[in-house]
Scaffold this active site. Structure first.
Site, PDB file in Angstrom:
ATOM      1  N   ASP A 202       1.728   2.447   2.329  1.00 31.92           N
ATOM      2  CA  ASP A 202       1.014   3.192   3.375  1.00 31.92           C
ATOM      3  C   ASP A 202       1.333   2.645   4.767  1.00 31.92           C
ATOM      4  OD1 ASP A 202      -1.235   4.988   4.168  1.00 31.92           O
ATOM      5  OD2 ASP A 202      -2.150   3.102   4.803  1.00 31.92           O
ATOM      6  N   GLU A 244       5.721   5.552   3.429  1.00 31.90           N
ATOM      7  CA  GLU A 244       5.050   6.529   4.272  1.00 31.90           C
ATOM      8  C   GLU A 244       5.299   6.116   5.720  1.00 31.90           C
ATOM      9  OE1 GLU A 244       1.076   8.469   6.005  1.00 31.90           O
ATOM     10  OE2 GLU A 244       1.285   6.331   5.706  1.00 31.90           O
TER      11      GLU A 244
END
Ligand code: BGC
Length: 540
Positions: A202, A244
């Protein structure tokens, strides 16, 4: 374990919000055992790899992306034993599973931050980024612009400001501290030792801060990410890291390094351009983006997607393109969030099943491994009146039974209300009904997945774009051993006549709305219906 270390290059991914998927213990919250019970469903759709949104203990101020304990499972969702069982059962069915790895920050409720705040001599104090004034790193943008006004927040307890790129309740970790770097590696080993097949990492662009920069994509960040890759290759070969990084193409490309950083990265810049193309009936936005996309190393792969659990981000487009997308897809203010659009795939396309099928076909014809967001395989709706991004995270609609078959809890609230009214309500849109209807979105998608998986060449990077002078059409051609594959899509609301190159082809598949009379392969002619597609194979 399944062999083939490049498995991710041609896999079908599926994003699951465990909380939203299936409730096995009637408490109104989806859980790990509920997901385990639904693995056969995912297998029947053709899923190869599941990505789990954060499942860790959390005060849920950012739906689990605010982790308070990186070494456990949120009690709402089950136990570590349940997690192990989920991994085993996934593997037993020949599928894989990756977990979210929140690298950049913790929750402010994490024990590390609590200690860091109350005791400046604690080793945990150095886990975070502090300053006496909020003046440092002014070049860093604010990401959650609808709710935050600064990347610094005052800590009364510490008597200093702490740094955060997301919500103030998510203090950033200090990656200049070697202990933090080691801690992250322990977290990775902890979950990899439980058998998972890798991580979706993330918010990776923001790990380091340096004065005079925008604090994104810094060389220090890439160096550390390469260190994580070395750990994976040395200790866990065959497991993957998926990035990401919502960045412009050149900055995004850097996350593959020389094939020594991430195995995969979400193809952010392409996503809004697919929505632009279908809105305008013109493929130029997709074609331009593909033309400008840098090549990636042979051992890497894009992860292509239409929607996910966040707002549809329109950050990486020009301001005119952004305005167009907002006006077209988010006419009501509640539909917008930060710089994005908080709506699901089906409502974005007004529930038009042919257009949804077309967008999936385009996605599946592009280089990359596609990912499907839970519920989007049946065309679930959204609820723009819920807070933050909750509107696209409502309970999975399994059947026309109470709570859409998501939970048997009959009194009190579910973790979020199920969508029950209107054309996207669970009586209309649910798995059970769609499995039994050959023309349902679920079955259309399943057919596309089967076709794609029967031709591994879909995972290749080299494509040729055809019919460039016919912008209503998006068509790609690529090679496999038996000949060429040609995928032709009509983005417009008018019939498009196609003259095939001087080739003999077989019909591989076609959209549900394409009449067979429009396809005359011996004559090399196709009349493509509005929003229809035809895929051809063995073209010689
Ligand atoms: C996740 C978001 C989350 C943010 C902060 C992301 O990019 O996808 O859902 O709010 O990181 O962790």
């Amino acid at each position: 374990m399944l062999e083939n270390n490049l498995w991710y290059q041609n896999s079908i991914f599926y994003e699951v919000h465990t909380r939203a998927f299936s409730d096995s213990n009637q408490d109104g919250i989806g859980d790990l055992n509920g997901l385990t019970q639904k693995l056969d469903y995912l297998k029947s759709l053709g899923v190869d790899c599941i990505w789990l949104l954060p499942i860790y203990p959390s005060p849920l101020k950012d739906d689990g992306y605010d982790i308070s304990d990186f070494y456990n499972v949120h009690p709402d969702l089950g136990t570590l034993e349940d997690f192990k069982k989920l991994v085993e059962e996934t593997h037993r069915r020949g599928m894989r599973i990756i977990a979210d790895l929140v690298v950049n920050h913790t929750s402010d409720q994490c024990r590390w931050f609590q200690e860091a705040q109350s005791n400046p001599d604690s080793p945990y104090h150095q886990y975070y980024v502090w300053n006496d004034t909020p003046e440092k790193y002014r070049g860093a943008r604010i990401i959650f612009i609808d709710s935050e006004t600064s990347n610094w927040t005052w800590s009364e307890k510490a008597g200093k400001y702490y740094w955060h790129r997301f919500y103030a309740c998510q203090p950033d970790l200090n990656y200049d501290n070697p202990a933090v770097r080691e801690e992250l590696k322990s977290i990775m080993r902890f979950w990899l030792d439980m058998g998972i097949d890798g991580f979706r990492a993330d918010a990776v662009p923001y790990l380091f801060e340096r004065e005079g920069t925008n604090c994104e994509n810094l060389p220090e960040t890439h160096a550390f990410l390469k260190e994580l890759r070395r750990l994976m290759d040395a200790e866990y070969p065959g497991r993957i890291l998926l990035a990401e990084a919502n960045q412009w193409p050149r900055d995004l490309r850097a996350y593959f390094g020389d094939g020594d950083e991430f195995h995969m990265a979400f193809r952010f810049p392409l996503m809004p351009r697919m929505f632009m193309a279908i809105a305008k009936g013109d493929s130029t936005a997709i074609v331009d983006n593909l033309d400008q996309s840098p090549e990636i190393p042979a051992n890497c792969q894009w992860c292509t997607f239409l929607r996910n659990h966040d707002e549809l981000t329109v950050e990486m487009v020009t301001s005119e393109e952004r305005q167009f997308l907002w006006d077209f897809y988010a006419p009501e203010p509640r539909m917008r969030l930060n710089l994005g659009i908080r709506r699901r795939l089906a409502p974005l396309l007004n529930g038009d099943i042919d257009k949804i099928e077309l967008l999936y076909a385009i996605l599946f014809s592009l280089p990359g491994a596609p990912i499907i967001y839970y519920g989007d395989e049946i065309g679930m709706g959204d609820n723009i009146w819920l807070n933050d991004r909750d509107g696209v995270r409502t309970p999975m609609q399994w059947s026309a039974k109470a709570n859409g078959g998501f939970s048997e809890k009959l009194t009190g609230n579910l973790y979020l209300p199920v969508i029950q009214e209107g054309k996207f309500g669970y009586p209309q849109v649910n798995v059970e009904a769609q499995i039994n209807d050959p023309n349902s979105l679920f079955n259309r998608l399943r057919r596309l997945i089967t076709v794609r998986k029967s031709h591994p060449a879909f995972s290749r990077q080299e494509i040729e774009i055809l019919y460039r002078d016919q912008p209503e059409i998006f068509a790609v051609q690529f090679s496999e051993s038996g000949g060429k594959i040609i995928c032709i899509h009509n983005l417009s609301s008018r019939v498009q006549d196609i003259v095939l190159p001087d080739l003999q082809c077989n019909l591989l598949t076609q959209s549900t709305n394409q009449t067979k009379y429009g396809i005359d392969l011996p004559a090399g002619k196709i009349s493509l219906e509005p929003y229809a597609y035809v895929w051809l194979s063995h073209c010689l």
